[in-house]
Design an enzyme around this catalytic site. Sequence first.
Site, PDB file in Angstrom:
ATOM      1  N   GLN A   1      55.053  20.480 -70.989  1.00 56.99           N
ATOM      2  CA  GLN A   1      56.137  21.367 -70.214  1.00 56.99           C
ATOM      3  C   GLN A   1      56.370  22.334 -70.740  1.00 56.99           C
ATOM      4  OE1 GLN A   1      57.652  19.160 -67.631  1.00 56.99           O
ATOM      5  NE2 GLN A   1      58.277  17.882 -67.826  1.00 56.99           N
TER       6      GLN A   1
ATOM      7  N   LYS B   1      63.281   5.576 -64.455  1.00 59.13           N
ATOM      8  CA  LYS B   1      62.485   6.390 -63.236  1.00 59.13           C
ATOM      9  C   LYS B   1      61.120   5.557 -63.330  1.00 59.13           C
ATOM     10  CE  LYS B   1      60.419  10.566 -63.048  1.00 59.13           C
ATOM     11  NZ  LYS B   1      58.567  10.174 -62.439  1.00 59.13           N
TER      12      LYS B   1
ATOM     13  N   ASP C   1      57.052   6.672 -68.034  1.00 59.97           N
ATOM     14  CA  ASP C   1      55.420   6.562 -67.462  1.00 59.97           C
ATOM     15  C   ASP C   1      54.714   5.458 -68.611  1.00 59.97           C
ATOM     16  OD1 ASP C   1      55.795   8.348 -65.553  1.00 59.97           O
ATOM     17  OD2 ASP C   1      56.405   9.560 -67.169  1.00 59.97           O
TER      18      ASP C   1
ATOM     19  N   ARG D   1      63.695  18.947 -73.207  1.00 60.69           N
ATOM     20  CA  ARG D   1      63.266  18.236 -73.859  1.00 60.69           C
ATOM     21  C   ARG D   1      64.495  18.815 -75.491  1.00 60.69           C
ATOM     22  NH1 ARG D   1      59.736  16.148 -71.865  1.00 60.69           N
ATOM     23  NH2 ARG D   1      58.117  16.831 -72.578  1.00 60.69           N
TER      24      ARG D   1
ATOM     25  N   THR E   1      57.344  21.604 -60.234  1.00 58.59           N
ATOM     26  CA  THR E   1      57.390  22.871 -61.068  1.00 58.59           C
ATOM     27  C   THR E   1      55.446  23.095 -61.808  1.00 58.59           C
ATOM     28  OG1 THR E   1      57.572  20.921 -62.718  1.00 58.59           O
ATOM     29  CG2 THR E   1      59.466  21.884 -61.976  1.00 58.59           C
TER      30      THR E   1
ATOM     31  N   ASP F   1      60.199   6.901 -58.248  1.00 58.85           N
ATOM     32  CA  ASP F   1      59.639   8.345 -57.532  1.00 58.85           C
ATOM     33  C   ASP F   1      57.887   8.183 -57.513  1.00 58.85           C
ATOM     34  OD1 ASP F   1      58.624  10.677 -58.187  1.00 58.85           O
ATOM     35  OD2 ASP F   1      58.395  10.922 -60.223  1.00 58.85           O
ATOM     36  N   LEU F   2      57.862   7.825 -56.073  1.00 64.62           N
ATOM     37  CA  LEU F   2      56.488   7.696 -55.152  1.00 64.62           C
ATOM     38  C   LEU F   2      56.651   9.001 -54.380  1.00 64.62           C
ATOM     39  CD1 LEU F   2      56.926   3.963 -54.403  1.00 64.62           C
ATOM     40  CD2 LEU F   2      55.930   5.176 -56.035  1.00 64.62           C
ATOM     41  N   LYS F   3      57.715   9.739 -53.767  1.00 66.05           N
ATOM     42  CA  LYS F   3      56.693  11.198 -53.246  1.00 66.05           C
ATOM     43  C   LYS F   3      56.567  11.412 -51.928  1.00 66.05           C
ATOM     44  CE  LYS F   3      57.107  14.442 -57.811  1.00 66.05           C
ATOM     45  NZ  LYS F   3      56.864  13.228 -58.519  1.00 66.05           N
ATOM     46  N   LEU F   4      57.500  10.508 -51.420  1.00 62.59           N
ATOM     47  CA  LEU F   4      56.903  10.221 -49.925  1.00 62.59           C
ATOM     48  C   LEU F   4      55.804  11.556 -48.708  1.00 62.59           C
ATOM     49  CD1 LEU F   4      57.362   6.725 -50.908  1.00 62.59           C
ATOM     50  CD2 LEU F   4      57.787   6.347 -48.556  1.00 62.59           C
ATOM     51  N   HIS F   5      54.987  11.601 -48.231  1.00 59.29           N
ATOM     52  CA  HIS F   5      54.904  12.373 -47.702  1.00 59.29           C
ATOM     53  C   HIS F   5      53.524  12.314 -46.405  1.00 59.29           C
ATOM     54  CE1 HIS F   5      53.515  17.393 -47.526  1.00 59.29           C
ATOM     55  NE2 HIS F   5      53.972  16.991 -46.430  1.00 59.29           N
ATOM     56  N   ASP F   6      54.029  12.121 -45.662  1.00 61.24           N
ATOM     57  CA  ASP F   6      53.470  11.407 -43.799  1.00 61.24           C
ATOM     58  C   ASP F   6      53.986  11.781 -42.742  1.00 61.24           C
ATOM     59  OD1 ASP F   6      51.272  10.087 -43.260  1.00 61.24           O
ATOM     60  OD2 ASP F   6      50.937   9.093 -44.568  1.00 61.24           O
ATOM     61  N   ILE F   7      53.951  11.474 -42.203  1.00 63.27           N
ATOM     62  CA  ILE F   7      54.434  10.880 -40.224  1.00 63.27           C
ATOM     63  C   ILE F   7      55.448  10.650 -40.525  1.00 63.27           C
ATOM     64  CG2 ILE F   7      52.126  12.025 -39.369  1.00 63.27           C
ATOM     65  CD1 ILE F   7      52.070   8.828 -38.119  1.00 63.27           C
TER      66      ILE F   7
ATOM     67  N   THR G   1      55.494   6.970 -40.229  1.00 65.78           N
ATOM     68  CA  THR G   1      54.707   5.907 -41.459  1.00 65.78           C
ATOM     69  C   THR G   1      56.263   5.666 -42.475  1.00 65.78           C
ATOM     70  OG1 THR G   1      52.840   6.373 -41.067  1.00 65.78           O
ATOM     71  CG2 THR G   1      52.915   5.953 -42.992  1.00 65.78           C
TER      72      THR G   1
ATOM     73  N   ARG H   1      58.734  11.120 -72.638  1.00 61.78           N
ATOM     74  CA  ARG H   1      58.408  11.291 -74.051  1.00 61.78           C
ATOM     75  C   ARG H   1      59.601  11.766 -74.635  1.00 61.78           C
ATOM     76  NH1 ARG H   1      53.254  14.773 -72.239  1.00 61.78           N
ATOM     77  NH2 ARG H   1      55.086  15.401 -70.155  1.00 61.78           N
TER      78      ARG H   1
HETATM   79  O1  C5P Z   1      58.155  13.015 -70.493  1.00 63.51           O
HETATM   80  P1  C5P Z   1      58.234  14.105 -70.171  1.00 63.51           P
HETATM   81  O2  C5P Z   1      59.745  14.291 -70.057  1.00 63.51           O
HETATM   82  O3  C5P Z   1      57.679  15.548 -69.664  1.00 63.51           O
HETATM   83  O4  C5P Z   1      58.487  13.193 -68.232  1.00 63.51           O
HETATM   84  C1  C5P Z   1      58.689  14.411 -67.010  1.00 63.51           C
HETATM   85  C2  C5P Z   1      59.438  13.147 -65.911  1.00 63.51           C
HETATM   86  O5  C5P Z   1      59.130  13.940 -64.922  1.00 63.51           O
HETATM   87  C3  C5P Z   1      57.599  12.983 -65.325  1.00 63.51           C
HETATM   88  O6  C5P Z   1      57.544  11.030 -64.890  1.00 63.51           O
HETATM   89  C4  C5P Z   1      57.582  14.277 -64.406  1.00 63.51           C
HETATM   90  O7  C5P Z   1      55.914  13.438 -63.604  1.00 63.51           O
HETATM   91  C5  C5P Z   1      58.334  14.376 -64.445  1.00 63.51           C
HETATM   92  N1  C5P Z   1      58.387  15.293 -62.905  1.00 63.51           N
HETATM   93  C6  C5P Z   1      58.242  16.718 -63.877  1.00 63.51           C
HETATM   94  N2  C5P Z   1      58.178  17.969 -63.467  1.00 63.51           N
HETATM   95  C7  C5P Z   1      58.869  17.225 -62.189  1.00 63.51           C
HETATM   96  C8  C5P Z   1      58.320  16.837 -61.299  1.00 63.51           C
HETATM   97  C9  C5P Z   1      58.656  15.838 -61.608  1.00 63.51           C
HETATM   98  O8  C5P Z   1      58.042  16.828 -65.326  1.00 63.51           O
HETATM   99  N3  C5P Z   1      58.621  18.772 -61.104  1.00 63.51           N
END
Ligand code: C5P
Length: 234
Positions: free
Chosen positions: A190, A32, A10, A181, A119, A59-65, A68, A211
Amino acid sequence: MGKDVIIACDFADKKSCLDFLDQFTEKKPFVKIGMELFYAEGPAIVKEIKNRGHKIFLDLKLHDIPNTVESAMAVLSGLQVDMCNVHAAGTQSMMEAAIRGLTRTDGTRPLLVAVTQLTSTSEERMQKDLLIDKSLEEVVSHYAFTSKNAGLDGVVCSPLEVEGVKKTCGTEFLTVTPGVRFSDGNMDDQVRVTTPQMANQMGSDYIVVGRPITKAENPVAAYTRCMNEFVGEI
Ligand code: C5P
């Protein structure tokens, strides 16, 4: 298919991301790439990271018709990514279209997983805002079921939901789980977290870790620790 740790890259731009990846001189981690980096740098960043020898979850999470999504997935498949995703809320027909779009002329395709409920969505918000009058657990398992019916390989979910998903869809159905973590680490934003070891015990196939690795004083050591705790080796 072996378990693996996927590093969430990220970063806001190419330089920060490549400076980070430069530190990994031996094993090239599975990474990712999310919306932030992709929208900032475009497909070139995917090609650059791929050429450096990394596997990529786009990780672009597509959601459309469906039409597309099918066309967009064909473009992403051409980038030779290893995994990409859609929202299961787009319905089974949208997910079937995604698979068609992803499948290359030689029959190969990247893995495709679906986001069930984010989440960040609580059961209360799902019921009040989305008018889905069920428990979060039932919705996640049902979305996993429609994803499997559409031919997808797995879902993104919390490690706490892995058991229910595997019960509904079988142990081969992949679970990709963020919210990880170290036991002695910072939680950041989180809430429901598990350690790499717990995620392994709960049956996760891939953990997505951002992170705790990207912000570590020694990212390579943090990655190695994560691999050791999750898969027991590197
Ligand atoms: O830094 P961290 O470990 O919290 O990063 C978690 C990654 O997973 C981030 O890119 C976040 O957008 C992604 N993610 C998430 N929870 C979700 C879906 C994706 O934390 N339900």
